[in-house]
Design a protein around this motif. Structure first.
Motif, PDB file in Angstrom:
ATOM      1  N   ASN A 105       1.608 -30.985  32.618  1.00 56.08           N
ATOM      2  CA  ASN A 105       2.279 -29.793  32.104  1.00 56.08           C
ATOM      3  C   ASN A 105       2.564 -28.850  33.274  1.00 56.08           C
ATOM      4  O   ASN A 105       2.194 -29.120  34.410  1.00 56.08           O
ATOM      5  N   GLU A 106       3.218 -27.716  32.967  1.00 53.62           N
ATOM      6  CA  GLU A 106       3.602 -26.788  34.032  1.00 53.62           C
ATOM      7  C   GLU A 106       2.392 -26.137  34.690  1.00 53.62           C
ATOM      8  O   GLU A 106       2.411 -25.862  35.894  1.00 53.62           O
ATOM      9  N   GLU A 107       1.333 -25.866  33.919  1.00 54.56           N
ATOM     10  CA  GLU A 107       0.130 -25.283  34.511  1.00 54.56           C
ATOM     11  C   GLU A 107      -0.490 -26.242  35.528  1.00 54.56           C
ATOM     12  O   GLU A 107      -0.924 -25.826  36.603  1.00 54.56           O
ATOM     13  N   HIS A 108      -0.518 -27.506  35.161  1.00 54.37           N
ATOM     14  CA  HIS A 108      -1.022 -28.542  36.077  1.00 54.37           C
ATOM     15  C   HIS A 108      -0.171 -28.575  37.340  1.00 54.37           C
ATOM     16  O   HIS A 108      -0.690 -28.659  38.453  1.00 54.37           O
ATOM     17  N   ARG A 109       1.158 -28.497  37.170  1.00 55.51           N
ATOM     18  CA  ARG A 109       2.047 -28.516  38.343  1.00 55.51           C
ATOM     19  C   ARG A 109       1.776 -27.314  39.252  1.00 55.51           C
ATOM     20  O   ARG A 109       1.769 -27.451  40.473  1.00 55.51           O
ATOM     21  N   LYS A 110       1.557 -26.136  38.668  1.00 51.98           N
ATOM     22  CA  LYS A 110       1.296 -24.942  39.476  1.00 51.98           C
ATOM     23  C   LYS A 110       0.028 -25.111  40.311  1.00 51.98           C
ATOM     24  O   LYS A 110      -0.026 -24.698  41.477  1.00 51.98           O
ATOM     25  N   ILE A 111      -1.009 -25.706  39.710  1.00 54.55           N
ATOM     26  CA  ILE A 111      -2.241 -25.940  40.458  1.00 54.55           C
ATOM     27  C   ILE A 111      -1.979 -26.885  41.623  1.00 54.55           C
ATOM     28  O   ILE A 111      -2.439 -26.673  42.745  1.00 54.55           O
ATOM     29  N   LEU A 112      -1.207 -27.954  41.353  1.00 56.81           N
ATOM     30  CA  LEU A 112      -0.888 -28.926  42.400  1.00 56.81           C
ATOM     31  C   LEU A 112      -0.084 -28.280  43.525  1.00 56.81           C
ATOM     32  O   LEU A 112      -0.298 -28.581  44.707  1.00 56.81           O
ATOM     33  N   GLN A 113       0.824 -27.388  43.166  1.00 56.20           N
ATOM     34  CA  GLN A 113       1.610 -26.700  44.188  1.00 56.20           C
ATOM     35  C   GLN A 113       0.725 -25.809  45.050  1.00 56.20           C
ATOM     36  O   GLN A 113       0.936 -25.702  46.259  1.00 56.20           O
ATOM     37  N   ARG A 114      -0.290 -25.203  44.427  1.00 57.17           N
ATOM     38  CA  ARG A 114      -1.238 -24.380  45.207  1.00 57.17           C
ATOM     39  C   ARG A 114      -2.083 -25.238  46.134  1.00 57.17           C
ATOM     40  O   ARG A 114      -2.579 -24.756  47.160  1.00 57.17           O
ATOM     41  N   LEU A 115      -2.255 -26.494  45.749  1.00 51.19           N
ATOM     42  CA  LEU A 115      -2.987 -27.429  46.605  1.00 51.19           C
ATOM     43  C   LEU A 115      -2.086 -28.027  47.689  1.00 51.19           C
ATOM     44  O   LEU A 115      -2.535 -28.829  48.500  1.00 51.19           O
ATOM     45  N   HIS A 116      -0.810 -27.637  47.655  1.00 50.83           N
ATOM     46  CA  HIS A 116       0.175 -28.053  48.669  1.00 50.83           C
ATOM     47  C   HIS A 116       0.396 -29.563  48.692  1.00 50.83           C
ATOM     48  O   HIS A 116       0.536 -30.158  49.770  1.00 50.83           O
ATOM     49  N   VAL A 117       0.437 -30.181  47.504  1.00 52.35           N
ATOM     50  CA  VAL A 117       0.841 -31.586  47.471  1.00 52.35           C
ATOM     51  C   VAL A 117       2.318 -31.652  47.859  1.00 52.35           C
ATOM     52  O   VAL A 117       3.064 -30.677  47.713  1.00 52.35           O
ATOM     53  N   ASP A 118       2.749 -32.799  48.348  1.00 45.34           N
ATOM     54  CA  ASP A 118       4.133 -32.918  48.817  1.00 45.34           C
ATOM     55  C   ASP A 118       5.137 -32.824  47.672  1.00 45.34           C
ATOM     56  O   ASP A 118       6.220 -32.276  47.832  1.00 45.34           O
ATOM     57  N   ARG A 119       4.758 -33.362  46.517  1.00 46.38           N
ATOM     58  CA  ARG A 119       5.647 -33.260  45.365  1.00 46.38           C
ATOM     59  C   ARG A 119       4.840 -33.373  44.083  1.00 46.38           C
ATOM     60  O   ARG A 119       3.984 -34.249  43.963  1.00 46.38           O
ATOM     61  N   ALA A 120       5.102 -32.478  43.127  1.00 48.67           N
ATOM     62  CA  ALA A 120       4.480 -32.522  41.808  1.00 48.67           C
ATOM     63  C   ALA A 120       5.588 -32.532  40.762  1.00 48.67           C
ATOM     64  O   ALA A 120       6.502 -31.702  40.816  1.00 48.67           O
ATOM     65  N   ILE A 121       5.515 -33.468  39.824  1.00 50.27           N
ATOM     66  CA  ILE A 121       6.568 -33.597  38.814  1.00 50.27           C
ATOM     67  C   ILE A 121       5.957 -33.597  37.415  1.00 50.27           C
ATOM     68  O   ILE A 121       4.831 -34.039  37.211  1.00 50.27           O
ATOM     69  N   VAL A 122       6.716 -33.040  36.460  1.00 56.03           N
ATOM     70  CA  VAL A 122       6.380 -33.144  35.043  1.00 56.03           C
ATOM     71  C   VAL A 122       7.540 -33.922  34.419  1.00 56.03           C
ATOM     72  O   VAL A 122       8.586 -33.339  34.121  1.00 56.03           O
ATOM     73  N   PRO A 123       7.421 -35.232  34.263  1.00 51.96           N
ATOM     74  CA  PRO A 123       8.564 -36.071  33.885  1.00 51.96           C
ATOM     75  C   PRO A 123       9.312 -35.600  32.640  1.00 51.96           C
ATOM     76  O   PRO A 123      10.542 -35.549  32.642  1.00 51.96           O
ATOM     77  N   GLU A 124       8.583 -35.222  31.585  1.00 58.06           N
ATOM     78  CA  GLU A 124       9.246 -34.819  30.356  1.00 58.06           C
ATOM     79  C   GLU A 124      10.060 -33.543  30.555  1.00 58.06           C
ATOM     80  O   GLU A 124      11.196 -33.427  30.090  1.00 58.06           O
ATOM     81  N   VAL A 125       9.464 -32.574  31.269  1.00 60.06           N
ATOM     82  CA  VAL A 125      10.161 -31.309  31.525  1.00 60.06           C
ATOM     83  C   VAL A 125      11.356 -31.529  32.438  1.00 60.06           C
ATOM     84  O   VAL A 125      12.469 -31.051  32.171  1.00 60.06           O
ATOM     85  N   ASP A 126      11.149 -32.265  33.533  1.00 62.46           N
ATOM     86  CA  ASP A 126      12.225 -32.496  34.492  1.00 62.46           C
ATOM     87  C   ASP A 126      13.380 -33.258  33.852  1.00 62.46           C
ATOM     88  O   ASP A 126      14.555 -32.970  34.098  1.00 62.46           O
ATOM     89  N   ALA A 127      13.046 -34.246  33.002  1.00 60.98           N
ATOM     90  CA  ALA A 127      14.095 -35.014  32.320  1.00 60.98           C
ATOM     91  C   ALA A 127      14.867 -34.144  31.339  1.00 60.98           C
ATOM     92  O   ALA A 127      16.090 -34.269  31.208  1.00 60.98           O
TER      93      ALA A 127
END
Length: 219
Positions: A105-127
């Protein structure tokens, strides 16, 4: 295959992970699959040469599988955010591969972005976002959120017949760049066309710019 061949680890071999693994394999890359489920491992073995049944939440296990030597690791674990973050931190501890993570979900993506992963995707949202833009802008090929929502779209020439790219001045007038032209009746695109190329009715253009700018074009 495009570009150099890479070695890529896929952690989590559910529908999304296995499809990504098979696609990367078909593109000529070396793919190593990892999952804790015996059933998923057995299914993946039909498509991949190297598959391990292993617990990716264990850093020692990841080191023993030489994950630190890979170009990319893709984490597709969807059972829990905690498990996904645990594996993410483990892979970052390896300090080797670049990291793409499937977020739930988007909250999970925000956490991943704070961890500075190279790319975080939410397939259902992005699609869903992609489908909406394609519906609103027929001919759109792709949307690139990383660069502020840049869209890539195909347009057929009609009103611009007889004009050159210099005359249209699309970059200055609409902040839109012409990336390629497929002349009417031709099979192949000419990429980065000369500015004095004269457009003909039926030519197809590949352009890049903001979706709102695309909507104002009347080619």
């Amino acid at each position: 295959m495009t570009g150099k061949s890479m070695e890529i680890g896929i952690i989590g071999l559910g529908k999304f992970g296995l499809r990504m693994a098979r696609t990367l394999r078909d593109l000529g890359h070396t793919v190593i699959g990892i999952d804790a489920s015996e059933n998923r491992v057995q299914l993946a073995e039909e498509y991949l040469e190297t598959v391990y049944r292993a617990d990716a939440t264990n850093l020692t296990v990841l080191r023993s599988l030489h994950m630190q030597e890979l170009d990319w690791v893709v984490i597709c674990v969807g059972e829990s955010v905690e498990q996904s973050l645990n594996i993410t931190l483990n892979v970052q501890e390896l300090a080797g591969p670049r990291l793409l993570v499937k977020a739930s979900n988007e909250e999970h993506r925000k956490i991943l972005q704070r961890l500075h992963v190279d790319r975080a995707i939410v397939p259902e949202v992005d699609a869903a976002v992609m489908a909406a833009h394609q519906l609103a802008n027929p001919g759109m090929l792709d949307l690139i959120p990383k660069y502020g929502g840049i869209a890539i779209q195909e347009l057929d020439v009609d009103r611009w017949h007889g004009k050159t790219l210099v005359e249209l001045n699309l970059m200055q007038e609409h902040a839109v760049m012409v990336m390629g032209i497929r002349p009417a009746g031709a099979d192949a695109f000419i990429f980065v066309p000369p500015a004095r190329t004269v457009l003909q009715r039926g030519d197809r253009l590949v352009v890049a710019g903001r979706p709102a700018s695309m909507g104002r074009l009347r080619p």
